[in-house]
Design an enzyme around this catalytic site. Structure first.
Site, mmCIF file in Angstrom:
data_model
loop_
_atom_site.group_PDB
_atom_site.id
_atom_site.type_symbol
_atom_site.label_atom_id
_atom_site.label_comp_id
_atom_site.label_asym_id
_atom_site.label_seq_id
_atom_site.Cartn_x
_atom_site.Cartn_y
_atom_site.Cartn_z
ATOM 1 N N THR A 370 -19.597 -28.893 67.299
ATOM 2 C CA THR A 370 -19.905 -29.077 65.711
ATOM 3 C C THR A 370 -18.455 -29.602 65.132
ATOM 4 O O THR A 370 -17.281 -29.322 65.625
ATOM 5 C CB THR A 370 -20.146 -27.619 65.124
ATOM 6 O OG1 THR A 370 -20.231 -27.560 63.697
ATOM 7 C CG2 THR A 370 -18.792 -26.677 65.536
ATOM 8 N N HIS A 422 -17.160 -13.246 75.182
ATOM 9 C CA HIS A 422 -16.291 -12.577 75.986
ATOM 10 C C HIS A 422 -17.041 -11.802 77.251
ATOM 11 O O HIS A 422 -16.332 -11.496 78.095
ATOM 12 C CB HIS A 422 -15.271 -11.749 75.452
ATOM 13 C CG HIS A 422 -13.937 -11.795 75.921
ATOM 14 N ND1 HIS A 422 -13.685 -12.038 77.162
ATOM 15 C CD2 HIS A 422 -12.677 -11.450 75.306
ATOM 16 C CE1 HIS A 422 -12.488 -12.017 77.198
ATOM 17 N NE2 HIS A 422 -11.886 -11.371 76.360
#
Length: 451
Positions: A370, A422
């Site tokens: 993006t 994560h």
């Protein structure tokens, strides 16, 4: 014979849509293949077109309605576009349109009177209003059958005022012609009941009323806009990403001197040969693919207790359009040249702006890029495009002073960000992933070796 306008097939996994804007109204002429209305789905907007020449008949589903595949939206009838005069719903209410207190009225509404059920209504749909009483003739007595709670003796505006102040018009004496109830009669009734002061006398100039506080819903201060289906889906996906992934963002900065020099030297020849400009996105796409090959867990998807490592590189390119962000996918980007990447991005961006993206072009990406820099963003933390586990954020290029070989120099610098899940990607791998992108971009020759 009328043709039913139905919801067409919407695509794989989509079973419903929201009615968007009707581009035609009842009675409008349309030609075969002409767009009649838009349907909004979770991913794209679809045009519904006329199957034949004719005019729009009855519109059965309005903007904002949720509809399913095969459901009837309206009808298409034979004709030349003249208004449908036989549509009873299109006929105007003479009272509502004219607003006159002496014109013919439609069948009055029934209002429950205290202590008993509403009176029966007359069978006729309209009745003449009695002529004004002659001089010296007492006014006609009020009807005792509770006719629309006011014996037909009050104008619509007066009835609305009575409803606002909870006044039973059956107990109000009218002073107008034929015993009609006027606003002054309501003021007098309120004053007699101690609820409000009487209306000012005719020969007394009315005093201006104190300014009322502006209501919170005042249309001059607020506007309600329907949340489109696509915006609802974007909102739900963003919240889902925040709630289901252990999302974290790491940052770095890239010196784009070498990339900008290469673009400056080659842009004219590149465009002349390939018919498309050499932009930054092809460099960042190539660099991202190189980093994904080095850290395959960033190009993965978590499915239950299994990690699916994807050995293909379908790169989602985030594109801002009027209704929000869409992420079409550049398939097998690792097999494409710089020119093919640039052409693919231009094609996808054009389809996005024209609302022509197919559902398949929005599915199955493995990693997303993006670029908030095109809007001037200096730094951001992009949100994951689930079920992907990584997204790269580009930002605006700024000339900034940095240290090089013991000297302060001015270089075109860009902050880059990697948001990652994560649960799948360790912090050290995320940091090294960005360092790999930085290394590839600061020496673009490496992009050819990685490719």
């Amino acid at each position: 014979m009328a043709i039913e306008i139905k919801v067409p097939p919407l695509g794989e996994s989509l079973v419903d849509a929201v009615v968007g804007q009707w581009l035609k109204s009842e009675g409008d002429a349309v030609s075969r293949g002409e767009t009649i209305l838009e349907l909004e789905t979770d991913k794209v907007n679809l045009d519904v077109t006329a199957e034949d020449d004719g005019v729009i008949g009855a519109i059965q589903r309005q903007e904002g309605d949720t509809v399913t595949v095969g459901e009837v939206l309206g009808t298409l009838e034979a004709g030349d576009g003249e208004p449908l005069a036989d549509n009873p719903e299109a006929a105007p209410d003479p009272v509502a349109v004219g607003g006159s207190e002496t014109e013919t009225t439609t069948e009055p509404e029934s209002t429950d009177a205290p202590g008993g059920p509403p009176a029966a209504q007359p069978a006729t749909s309209a009745k003449p209003v009695a002529p004004p009483a002659q001089a010296g003739t007492p006014p006609a007595p009020a009807a005792s059958n509770g006719d629309d709670a006011s014996g037909g003796r009050a104008a619509p505006a007066v009835r609305r005022m009575a409803e606002e102040h909870d006044i039973d018009l059956a107990v109000v004496k009218g002073s107008g012609d034929g015993g009609r109830i006027t606003r002054d009669d309501l003021f007098a009734h309120l004053a007699k009941a101690g609820q409000a002061p009487a209306a000012p006398a005719a020969d007394q100039a009315p005093q201006p009323a104190p300014a009322a506080p502006v209501a919170q819903g005042d249309p001059s201060r607020e506007e309600r806009v329907r949340f489109s289906r696509r915006r609802q889906t974007i909102a739900a996906r963003l919240v889902e990403a925040q709630q289901t992934a252990a999302m974290l963002t790491t940052f770095n900065e890239v010196d784009l001197t070498a990339v900008m020099d290469l673009r400056s030297r080659r842009k004219d020849a590149f465009k002349e040969k390939h018919g498309v400009s050499l932009g930054f996105m092809s460099f960042f796409t190539k660099a991202a693919i190189g980093a994904l090959k080095a850290f395959p867990q960033v190009n993965a998807e978590l499915q239950g207790n299994e990690l699916v490592l994807k050995k293909y590189y379908d790169i989602g390119i985030a594109i801002g359009v009027e209704e929000g962000l869409v992420v079409p996918v550049l398939r097998d980007a690792d097999r494409k040249s710089f020119a093919e990447i640039e052409k693919g991005i231009v094609e996808l961006a054009g389809k996005a702006r024209d609302n022509k993206l197919a559902l398949a072009e929005l599915q199955g990406g493995t990693f997303t890029i993006t670029n908030g820099g095109v809007f001037g963003s200096l730094l951001s933390t992009p949100i994951l495009n689930t079920p992907q586990v990584g997204i790269l954020g580009m930002h605006t290029i700024q000339q900034r002073p940095i240290a090089r070989d013991g000297e302060v120099v001015i270089r075109p610098m860009m902050y880059v960000a990697l948001s990652y899940d994560h649960r799948v990607v360790d912090g050290s791998d995320a940091v090294r992933f960005l360092v790999t992108i930085k290394t590839l971009l600061e020496d673009p020759v490496n992009l050819l070796l990685e490719g």
